[in-house]
Design a protein around this motif. Structure first.
Motif, PDB file in Angstrom:
ATOM      1  N   GLY A 153       0.844  -1.186   0.000  1.00 22.92           N
ATOM      2  CA  GLY A 153       0.000   0.000   0.000  1.00 22.92           C
ATOM      3  C   GLY A 153       0.883   1.241   0.000  1.00 22.92           C
ATOM      4  N   GLY A 154       0.314   2.368  -0.375  1.00 19.71           N
ATOM      5  CA  GLY A 154       1.111   3.580  -0.534  1.00 19.71           C
ATOM      6  C   GLY A 154       1.188   4.488   0.679  1.00 19.71           C
ATOM      7  N   GLY A 155       0.490   4.164   1.750  1.00 19.91           N
ATOM      8  CA  GLY A 155       0.460   5.052   2.905  1.00 19.91           C
ATOM      9  C   GLY A 155       1.518   4.739   3.941  1.00 19.91           C
ATOM     10  N   VAL A 156       1.242   5.168   5.163  1.00 25.79           N
ATOM     11  CA  VAL A 156       2.170   4.929   6.257  1.00 25.79           C
ATOM     12  C   VAL A 156       2.150   3.455   6.638  1.00 25.79           C
ATOM     13  CG1 VAL A 156       2.066   7.269   7.163  1.00 25.79           C
ATOM     14  CG2 VAL A 156       0.430   5.568   7.980  1.00 25.79           C
ATOM     15  N   GLY A 157       3.268   3.002   7.175  1.00 22.68           N
ATOM     16  CA  GLY A 157       3.413   1.618   7.590  1.00 22.68           C
ATOM     17  C   GLY A 157       4.759   1.083   7.151  1.00 22.68           C
ATOM     18  N   LYS A 158       5.123  -0.070   7.687  1.00 22.60           N
ATOM     19  CA  LYS A 158       6.433  -0.668   7.451  1.00 22.60           C
ATOM     20  C   LYS A 158       6.335  -1.732   6.363  1.00 22.60           C
ATOM     21  CE  LYS A 158      10.121  -2.821  10.156  1.00 22.60           C
ATOM     22  NZ  LYS A 158      11.191  -1.888   9.912  1.00 22.60           N
ATOM     23  N   LYS A 159       7.155  -1.610   5.332  1.00 22.92           N
ATOM     24  CA  LYS A 159       7.201  -2.569   4.228  1.00 22.92           C
ATOM     25  C   LYS A 159       8.226  -3.643   4.559  1.00 22.92           C
ATOM     26  CE  LYS A 159       6.094   1.025   0.882  1.00 22.92           C
ATOM     27  NZ  LYS A 159       6.619   1.820  -0.238  1.00 22.92           N
ATOM     28  N   SER A 160       7.880  -4.484   5.499  1.00 26.11           N
ATOM     29  CA  SER A 160       8.793  -5.503   5.989  1.00 26.11           C
ATOM     30  C   SER A 160       7.994  -6.528   6.762  1.00 26.11           C
ATOM     31  CB  SER A 160       9.846  -4.849   6.889  1.00 26.11           C
ATOM     32  OG  SER A 160      10.768  -5.810   7.338  1.00 26.11           O
ATOM     33  N   TYR A 161       8.685  -7.477   7.370  1.00 26.90           N
ATOM     34  CA  TYR A 161       7.998  -8.443   8.214  1.00 26.90           C
ATOM     35  C   TYR A 161       7.207  -7.682   9.266  1.00 26.90           C
ATOM     36  CZ  TYR A 161      10.818 -11.829   5.816  1.00 26.90           C
ATOM     37  OH  TYR A 161      11.387 -12.589   4.827  1.00 26.90           O
ATOM     38  N   PRO A 162       6.024  -8.159   9.626  1.00 28.05           N
ATOM     39  CA  PRO A 162       5.182  -7.406  10.560  1.00 28.05           C
ATOM     40  C   PRO A 162       5.828  -7.271  11.938  1.00 28.05           C
ATOM     41  CG  PRO A 162       4.277  -9.607  10.160  1.00 28.05           C
ATOM     42  CD  PRO A 162       5.426  -9.436   9.228  1.00 28.05           C
ATOM     43  N   VAL A 163       5.583  -6.125  12.551  1.00 27.99           N
ATOM     44  CA  VAL A 163       6.051  -5.863  13.914  1.00 27.99           C
ATOM     45  C   VAL A 163       4.864  -5.428  14.758  1.00 27.99           C
ATOM     46  CG1 VAL A 163       8.425  -5.298  13.226  1.00 27.99           C
ATOM     47  CG2 VAL A 163       6.723  -3.477  13.366  1.00 27.99           C
ATOM     48  N   GLY A 168       4.734   1.389  16.888  1.00 33.53           N
ATOM     49  CA  GLY A 168       4.353   2.612  16.190  1.00 33.53           C
ATOM     50  C   GLY A 168       4.680   2.602  14.705  1.00 33.53           C
ATOM     51  N   ALA A 169       5.146   1.460  14.174  1.00 32.70           N
ATOM     52  CA  ALA A 169       5.507   1.379  12.753  1.00 32.70           C
ATOM     53  C   ALA A 169       4.325   1.692  11.846  1.00 32.70           C
ATOM     54  CB  ALA A 169       6.062  -0.011  12.428  1.00 32.70           C
ATOM     55  N   TRP A 170       3.114   1.461  12.314  1.00 34.66           N
ATOM     56  CA  TRP A 170       1.903   1.724  11.531  1.00 34.66           C
ATOM     57  C   TRP A 170       1.730   3.208  11.220  1.00 34.66           C
ATOM     58  CZ3 TRP A 170      -1.335   5.009  14.083  1.00 34.66           C
ATOM     59  CH2 TRP A 170      -1.141   5.124  15.455  1.00 34.66           C
ATOM     60  N   ALA A 171       2.402   4.072  11.953  1.00 31.49           N
ATOM     61  CA  ALA A 171       2.241   5.517  11.765  1.00 31.49           C
ATOM     62  C   ALA A 171       3.422   6.171  11.059  1.00 31.49           C
ATOM     63  CB  ALA A 171       2.037   6.196  13.125  1.00 31.49           C
ATOM     64  N   GLU A 172       4.429   5.385  10.690  1.00 37.07           N
ATOM     65  CA  GLU A 172       5.622   5.939  10.058  1.00 37.07           C
ATOM     66  C   GLU A 172       5.637   5.613   8.575  1.00 37.07           C
ATOM     67  OE1 GLU A 172       9.022   4.518  12.190  1.00 37.07           O
ATOM     68  OE2 GLU A 172       8.180   5.099  14.116  1.00 37.07           O
ATOM     69  N   LYS A 173       6.002   6.578   7.760  1.00 37.09           N
ATOM     70  CA  LYS A 173       6.084   6.376   6.309  1.00 37.09           C
ATOM     71  C   LYS A 173       7.377   5.642   5.975  1.00 37.09           C
ATOM     72  CE  LYS A 173       4.909   7.335   1.963  1.00 37.09           C
ATOM     73  NZ  LYS A 173       3.958   6.555   1.266  1.00 37.09           N
ATOM     74  N   ASP A 174       7.253   4.519   5.291  1.00 35.49           N
ATOM     75  CA  ASP A 174       8.398   3.737   4.839  1.00 35.49           C
ATOM     76  C   ASP A 174       8.538   3.975   3.340  1.00 35.49           C
ATOM     77  OD1 ASP A 174      10.269   1.835   4.085  1.00 35.49           O
ATOM     78  OD2 ASP A 174       9.279   0.166   5.100  1.00 35.49           O
ATOM     79  N   ASP A 175       9.542   4.747   2.951  1.00 30.89           N
ATOM     80  CA  ASP A 175       9.713   5.094   1.548  1.00 30.89           C
ATOM     81  C   ASP A 175      10.612   4.119   0.794  1.00 30.89           C
ATOM     82  OD1 ASP A 175       8.061   7.365   1.449  1.00 30.89           O
ATOM     83  OD2 ASP A 175       9.632   8.578   2.386  1.00 30.89           O
ATOM     84  N   SER A 176      11.003   3.018   1.439  1.00 31.54           N
ATOM     85  CA  SER A 176      11.852   2.059   0.742  1.00 31.54           C
ATOM     86  C   SER A 176      11.093   1.456  -0.433  1.00 31.54           C
ATOM     87  CB  SER A 176      12.316   0.952   1.698  1.00 31.54           C
ATOM     88  OG  SER A 176      11.222   0.162   2.107  1.00 31.54           O
ATOM     89  N   ALA A 177      11.822   1.129  -1.472  1.00 30.52           N
ATOM     90  CA  ALA A 177      11.200   0.588  -2.676  1.00 30.52           C
ATOM     91  C   ALA A 177      10.626  -0.803  -2.421  1.00 30.52           C
ATOM     92  CB  ALA A 177      12.216   0.540  -3.816  1.00 30.52           C
ATOM     93  N   MET A 178      11.311  -1.626  -1.668  1.00 26.10           N
ATOM     94  CA  MET A 178      10.883  -2.993  -1.337  1.00 26.10           C
ATOM     95  C   MET A 178      10.289  -3.680  -2.556  1.00 26.10           C
ATOM     96  SD  MET A 178      11.092  -4.929   1.219  1.00 26.10           S
ATOM     97  CE  MET A 178      10.497  -6.436   1.900  1.00 26.10           C
TER      98      MET A 178
END
Length: 189
Positions: A153-163, A168-178
């Motif tokens: 998805g394009g919004g805030v959250g972590k593009k990685s294994y779930p934590v 608070g990863a749900w509220a941070e923008k992860d701009d990595s390409a992944m």
């Protein structure tokens, strides 16, 4: 890039996401397990059904603003509108992240909250619209599943294994390409 062009690009991305939202469950692959994914893993999953009635502890409309539906899952850390599929005992069903959670259970390793209808179909149970629960699973509320993320998805959250939600990863923008593809051939078998 000018501010106007950035705004137009953001609007186009938002429009594309909005067009994807309504058809996510319908177009998600539910057949072949020979598919490329962005992330593959396993976790414990619980279930919920949030019909905005206040029954059974629900809290209202899911975070993505879409009504509760089959295929909608809650993640404590992935961006909203992330898409993929889950596998349980050889059964494979599509999902999209439409809500946040589970909260405290994610601190104990429950990293995905499936909608109750998907949980019922995976386990052979039956969704009960009166209780918003799943009948016929001998009280089982947690299952070990495999997951494959096919689109972030394009919004805030972590593009990685779930934590856990508490990070608070749900509220941070992860701009990595992944964008590194992982082979998921025969996942779940």
């Amino acid at each position: 890039m000018s501010a106007r062009l950035r705004a137009m690009a953001m609007f186009a991305a938002s429009a594309a996401t909005a067009l994807t939202i309504g058809s996510t469950a319908a177009h998600a692959d539910s057949g072949s397990t020979d598919q490329q994914g962005l992330l593959k893993g396993s976790t414990t999953a619980s279930y919920f059904w949030d019909d905005s009635s206040g029954r059974a502890g629900d809290t209202g409309l899911p975070a993505a603003g879409k009504p509760m539906q089959k295929g909608l899952v809650a993640s404590p850390s992935w961006p909203l509108m992330t898409e993929g599929y889950v596998i349980y005992k050889g059964k494979k069903l599509p999902f999209f992240v439409g809500d946040r959670g589970p909260g405290d259970p994610s601190n104990r390793g429950v990293m995905l909250d499936l909608d109750a209808k998907t949980f019922a179909e995976l386990t052979g149970g039956k969704f009960n619209p009166d209780t918003l629960g799943v009948d016929g699973v001998a009280g089982e509320g947690h299952i070990k599943i495999e997951y494959v993320v096919t689109k972030w998805g394009g919004g805030v959250g972590k593009k990685s294994y779930p934590v856990a939600f508490s990070t608070g990863a749900w509220a941070e923008k992860d701009d990595s390409a992944m964008t590194k593809q992982v082979s998921v051939k025969n996942a779940g078998h």
